[in-house]
Design an enzyme around this catalytic site. Structure first.
Site, short mmCIF file in Angstrom:
data_model
loop_
_atom_site.label_atom_id
_atom_site.label_comp_id
_atom_site.label_asym_id
_atom_site.label_seq_id
_atom_site.Cartn_x
_atom_site.Cartn_y
_atom_site.Cartn_z
CE LYS A 13 -35.64 51.11 -19.73
NZ LYS A 13 -34.46 51.47 -20.53
NE ARG A 170 -34.05 57.00 -26.80
CZ ARG A 170 -34.25 55.78 -27.31
NH1 ARG A 170 -33.88 55.51 -28.54
NH2 ARG A 170 -34.79 54.85 -26.57
#
Ligand code: AMP
Length: 212
Positions: A13, A170
């Site tokens: 990203k 995560r």
């Protein structure tokens, strides 16, 4: 158009956002970067966020949404990329409301798909410049001089949350909270998917094609 860029940690990203900023003059709003800046500046927000980030957990929705609301309030007319936000369906719903109040909207939610094995390699090998945030990889993109940023000469380090034990948390947070966003944006007819397991330039072309 304004876009949401989402996917697992390590999906690319940040890399794609940087290209969109550089080549299409869009504005990047990265909640991870905003939190890291707040931590560096030792603000109240940073101190609170760090408690969650260090463990690899998501920062509570209320804190993130408030922060993004403030950023969006100050935006000019340029198109923006939301990088790393929303990460939960509640955040996505709140975002829709915030934008509607300002007569704005998300055009597309671009999902970057990358297999888990590749993600693990990218995350464990990732190194970042402490000062300018430039991103490296120990094997595929090392700095020219070991531990020194090519761009600003500062120290290149491993992010606390890129250490192996934190990565597991995560990825779990991603699977439980962020993956379901696909269904949300499909129902909004904004969902598009890009194979993120390719050269950054190839991924960029695919992303760009969706922005027409
Ligand atoms: P990133 O740089 O996008 O990987 O984000 C780093 C960390 O910041 C995440 O692991 C979370 O702890 C926190 N964070 C960033 N964006 C969000 C969000 N939208 N919601 C909750 N936590 C977030």
């Amino acid at each position: 158009m304004n876009i949401v860029l989402f996917g697992s940690p390590g999906a690319g990203k940040g890399t794609q956002s940087a290209l969109l900023v550089e080549r299409l003059s869009m504005i990047q709003i990265s909640t991870g970067d905003l939190f890291r800046a707040a931590i560096k500046n030792k603000t109240e927000l940073g101190i609170e966020a760090q408690k969650f980030m260090d463990k690899g957990e998501l920062v509570p929705d209320g804190i993130v949404i408030g922060m993004v609301d403030e950023v969006l309030a100050k935006l000019g007319k340029k198109f923006f990329i939301l990088d790393g936000f929303p990460r939960t369906v509640a955040q996505a719903q709140a975002l829709g409301k915030i934008l509607a109040q300002r007569d704005m909207e998300i055009g597309k939610a671009v999902f970057l798909e990358v297999p888990k094995e590749e993600l693990l390699d990218r995350l464990t090998g990732r190194r970042v410049c402490k000062s300018c945030g430039a991103v490296y990889h120990v094997r595929t993109k090392p700095p020219k001089s070991l531990g020194v940023c090519d761009f600003c000469g500062s120290e290149v380090i491993q992010r606390n949350d890129d250490k192996e034990d934190v990565i597991a948390t995560r990825l779990k947070a991603y699977e439980e909270n962020t993956f379901p966003l696909r269904a949300f944006y499909k129902s909004e007819k904004k969902y598009v998917e890009v194979d993120g397991n390719q050269e950054a330039e190839v991924v960029f072309s695919a992303v760009k094609n969706y922005l027409k």
